[in-house]
Design a protein around this motif. Sequence first.
Motif, mmCIF file in Angstrom:
data_model
loop_
_atom_site.group_PDB
_atom_site.id
_atom_site.type_symbol
_atom_site.label_atom_id
_atom_site.label_comp_id
_atom_site.label_asym_id
_atom_site.label_seq_id
_atom_site.Cartn_x
_atom_site.Cartn_y
_atom_site.Cartn_z
ATOM 1 N N ARG A 1 16.237 4.929 2.096
ATOM 2 C CA ARG A 1 17.347 5.746 2.585
ATOM 3 C C ARG A 1 17.601 6.944 1.664
ATOM 4 O O ARG A 1 17.899 8.036 2.126
ATOM 5 N N THR A 2 17.474 6.746 0.364
ATOM 6 C CA THR A 2 17.849 7.818 -0.568
ATOM 7 C C THR A 2 16.645 8.621 -1.080
ATOM 8 O O THR A 2 16.827 9.718 -1.593
ATOM 9 N N PHE A 3 15.438 8.068 -0.937
ATOM 10 C CA PHE A 3 14.252 8.778 -1.445
ATOM 11 C C PHE A 3 14.080 10.169 -0.836
ATOM 12 O O PHE A 3 13.722 11.116 -1.547
ATOM 13 N N GLN B 1 12.218 9.183 -12.061
ATOM 14 C CA GLN B 1 13.405 8.385 -11.763
ATOM 15 C C GLN B 1 13.188 7.570 -10.478
ATOM 16 O O GLN B 1 13.480 6.378 -10.429
ATOM 17 N N GLU B 2 12.636 8.222 -9.458
ATOM 18 C CA GLU B 2 12.362 7.521 -8.197
ATOM 19 C C GLU B 2 11.269 6.465 -8.390
ATOM 20 O O GLU B 2 11.336 5.381 -7.832
ATOM 21 N N ARG B 3 10.273 6.828 -9.193
ATOM 22 C CA ARG B 3 9.162 5.917 -9.436
ATOM 23 C C ARG B 3 9.680 4.645 -10.107
ATOM 24 O O ARG B 3 9.233 3.541 -9.805
ATOM 25 N N GLU B 4 10.654 4.823 -10.983
ATOM 26 C CA GLU B 4 11.219 3.687 -11.696
ATOM 27 C C GLU B 4 11.834 2.676 -10.716
ATOM 28 O O GLU B 4 11.730 1.466 -10.916
ATOM 29 N N ARG B 5 12.435 3.190 -9.648
ATOM 30 C CA ARG B 5 13.066 2.285 -8.678
ATOM 31 C C ARG B 5 12.005 1.428 -7.992
ATOM 32 O O ARG B 5 12.209 0.244 -7.733
ATOM 33 N N ILE B 6 10.865 2.066 -7.650
ATOM 34 C CA ILE B 6 9.781 1.286 -7.030
ATOM 35 C C ILE B 6 9.222 0.287 -8.036
ATOM 36 O O ILE B 6 8.926 -0.856 -7.698
ATOM 37 N N TYR B 7 9.104 0.727 -9.289
ATOM 38 C CA TYR B 7 8.568 -0.186 -10.307
ATOM 39 C C TYR B 7 9.468 -1.401 -10.474
ATOM 40 O O TYR B 7 8.991 -2.515 -10.676
ATOM 41 N N ASN B 8 10.788 -1.195 -10.376
ATOM 42 C CA ASN B 8 11.692 -2.341 -10.475
ATOM 43 C C ASN B 8 11.482 -3.299 -9.310
ATOM 44 O O ASN B 8 11.477 -4.518 -9.504
ATOM 45 N N CYS C 1 0.837 -1.214 0.000
ATOM 46 C CA CYS C 1 0.000 0.000 0.000
ATOM 47 C C CYS C 1 0.864 1.253 0.000
ATOM 48 O O CYS C 1 0.577 2.210 -0.731
ATOM 49 N N GLU C 2 1.902 1.267 0.826
ATOM 50 C CA GLU C 2 2.696 2.487 0.935
ATOM 51 C C GLU C 2 3.580 2.700 -0.297
ATOM 52 O O GLU C 2 3.804 3.835 -0.713
ATOM 53 N N MET C 3 4.074 1.603 -0.895
ATOM 54 C CA MET C 3 4.804 1.758 -2.156
ATOM 55 C C MET C 3 3.882 2.356 -3.216
ATOM 56 O O MET C 3 4.271 3.242 -3.984
ATOM 57 N N SER C 4 2.626 1.891 -3.232
ATOM 58 C CA SER C 4 1.657 2.428 -4.195
ATOM 59 C C SER C 4 1.412 3.906 -3.963
ATOM 60 O O SER C 4 1.289 4.678 -4.912
ATOM 61 N N ARG C 5 1.321 4.282 -2.682
ATOM 62 C CA ARG C 5 1.053 5.697 -2.379
ATOM 63 C C ARG C 5 2.193 6.558 -2.923
ATOM 64 O O ARG C 5 1.975 7.598 -3.525
ATOM 65 N N ILE C 6 3.422 6.081 -2.729
ATOM 66 C CA ILE C 6 4.563 6.876 -3.189
ATOM 67 C C ILE C 6 4.565 6.994 -4.715
ATOM 68 O O ILE C 6 4.684 8.100 -5.255
ATOM 69 N N ILE C 7 4.359 5.885 -5.431
ATOM 70 C CA ILE C 7 4.444 6.007 -6.897
ATOM 71 C C ILE C 7 3.281 6.829 -7.447
ATOM 72 O O ILE C 7 3.443 7.589 -8.392
ATOM 73 N N SER C 8 2.120 6.694 -6.827
ATOM 74 C CA SER C 8 0.972 7.463 -7.321
ATOM 75 C C SER C 8 1.185 8.962 -7.099
ATOM 76 O O SER C 8 0.931 9.778 -7.991
ATOM 77 N N HIS C 9 1.677 9.318 -5.909
ATOM 78 C CA HIS C 9 1.920 10.736 -5.630
ATOM 79 C C HIS C 9 3.051 11.279 -6.506
ATOM 80 O O HIS C 9 3.048 12.454 -6.867
ATOM 81 N N LEU C 10 4.034 10.426 -6.830
ATOM 82 C CA LEU C 10 5.131 10.896 -7.683
ATOM 83 C C LEU C 10 4.621 11.228 -9.086
ATOM 84 O O LEU C 10 5.029 12.226 -9.685
#
Lengths: 426, 203
Positions: free
Chosen positions: A209-211, A165-172, A135-144
């Motif tokens: 850590r880097t987000f 670029q950040e969204r891509e990391r979650i997608y991976n 759920c929280e990964m989804s929240r981050i990519i959606s807001h990005l």
Amino acid sequence: MSLRTVEMALATPGVDRDGNASRVPLGVGGYDEDFGAEHMLVNIGPQHPATHGVLRLVIELEGETVKRCIPHVGYLHSGFEKLGEYRHYNQIIPLTDRTDYLSPMANNVCLALAVEKLMALEVTERCEVLRVIACEMSRIISHLVWLGTTGIDLGAFTPFLWSFQERERIYNLQESWTGARLTTSLTRVGGMMADIPEGWEAGLRDFTRTFPDTLKEVDTMFTRNAIWIGRTQGVGALTADEAINYSLSGPMLRASGVDYDVRKDRPYLGYESYDFDVPIGEHGDIYDRYRIRLEEMWQSNRILEQALDRLQGLKGAPINVDDPRVILPPKSRAMSDMEAMIFHFKQVMEGVKPPAGEAYMGIENPKGELGYYFVSDGTAKPVRWRIRPPSFLNLASLPRMCEGALLSDVIAINASVDIVMGEVDR
Amino acid sequence: MTSPSIPGLRAEFGPAVERVLVSCGDTIVYVTRDRSHDVLAWLKDAPGHQFNYLTDVTAVEYRDSELPLEVVYQLRSLSRKADIRVKVALDKRAPLQVRSVVDLWRGADWLEREVYDLFGITFTGHPDLRRILMWETYAEGYPLRKDFPLRGHFSRAEQTRQALAANPEAHYSLEELSIAEAFDELPPDMRQRLARGERGYLK
């Protein structure tokens, strides 16, 4: 610029009807006294990048001021609710991927929770933690995506690249967990489709850590930027009473100052045991919505860190409930054990059968409160599957927000709603 | 456990509260069609109840064709963190009508349009009741009704023929054209076609 200089700049020398020298406003030959008295009709969409999908707006303009905005939706209507009535409960999960396609994992979780509520099932602790992470990964990519596209709508291109670029990391990470980048189909009734692969936590840990660096960069770029503030503050504002009256939810509701978050007020998945804050706005304008979504990403990052810590103590714990009515036996047992084979056969051919009854389950999705309402008559296919779509209800307030705004503000207001047409039209 | 609002509701409305049951922890109240608007208005404002947030409006049709259609209102009290589900049963032999609640919650506007679009239930007093997800000239019926086949009533060939014959000029409603005074500037033949109510499909 004083009024006088404007006249100088915008007028060219000319000759009036009587042959005397005069100044004619630039570009308006034969100046019409009635100019601007008529209302103009402007059509935006359905194929227009600033409508974030196939939304069509018909706008009545007086000069540059919006008198009325009439949204037309339904261009992406796929009849998911009807399709759901012809499918087993687990077969509905792939349909949920395709509604709000910017946060597919959160939709999967909501569906599993709704059916589990119908069956009074309790999932395992490891499953709950994994679902919180989803759920929280989804929240981050959606807001990005929201942040990047809204930035582009208002003329800022660079943050779009940072956020994608950040969204891509979650997608991976999503891809290595579920095998798909978009059509994740992550959950099953009573558990998960798959556990996380070996060493996956390290990748997410690295992200958390880097987000924050990217969030800080976006904060520097937008929060005190004069252009951004000028385009967003006081634009499209809704009061708290209006926001409640329009049934808004999620960041739209909280930006207007209403303290309501499903995770806090009706906790699910053990959200009450995580330490996080819910940002509340004050003015209900686009700027507050931006601040809230930005802060929610910080908070999601915090929740992800806590969930990763919990996951360490749950190594090797089961992800599925121990109930042969809902969970498939392992393939190796199904091939060697008679009873397991029967359960496997019945599960695949007949599907999960919740008792007759009905359940509504709402969760806090990135866009707002996503609710799935199931009515069951005891068979393997639901009588009714209703999606309570947050973007649909948020979009319904658009005509109210656009009244009296400028045409260019319509683009900003529409972007601030954060719609996904897959979910609006279903 | 039924909702603590039930005794108050029964005392106020008596026989208009037909049935109360609990499913999966949610309280469901069946009310008569005549009093549905009064019950919802009371639940919204009465002190101690204050279900001020309309979560959802939808409808349910059961597979058993004898059972009535149900209009479902999900209400929530944001201050009390409580929920209640109000249902209105509509007999299929009578006209499918119920009072609109747009005057109580503006959020009901699109939700009621969607129920009208997909189930054919009319909400009396709704300011702008027209189809929302399907297009305005959609002639196949109401897609979420159980007598509506998954592939629609028309053949694929007929659906394609209608889609190809659609007139893109007619995608503005007469109302939209009249507000902008653009209607008078249209070519005469298009004006006549629009005035006849012809909107993008062949007769």
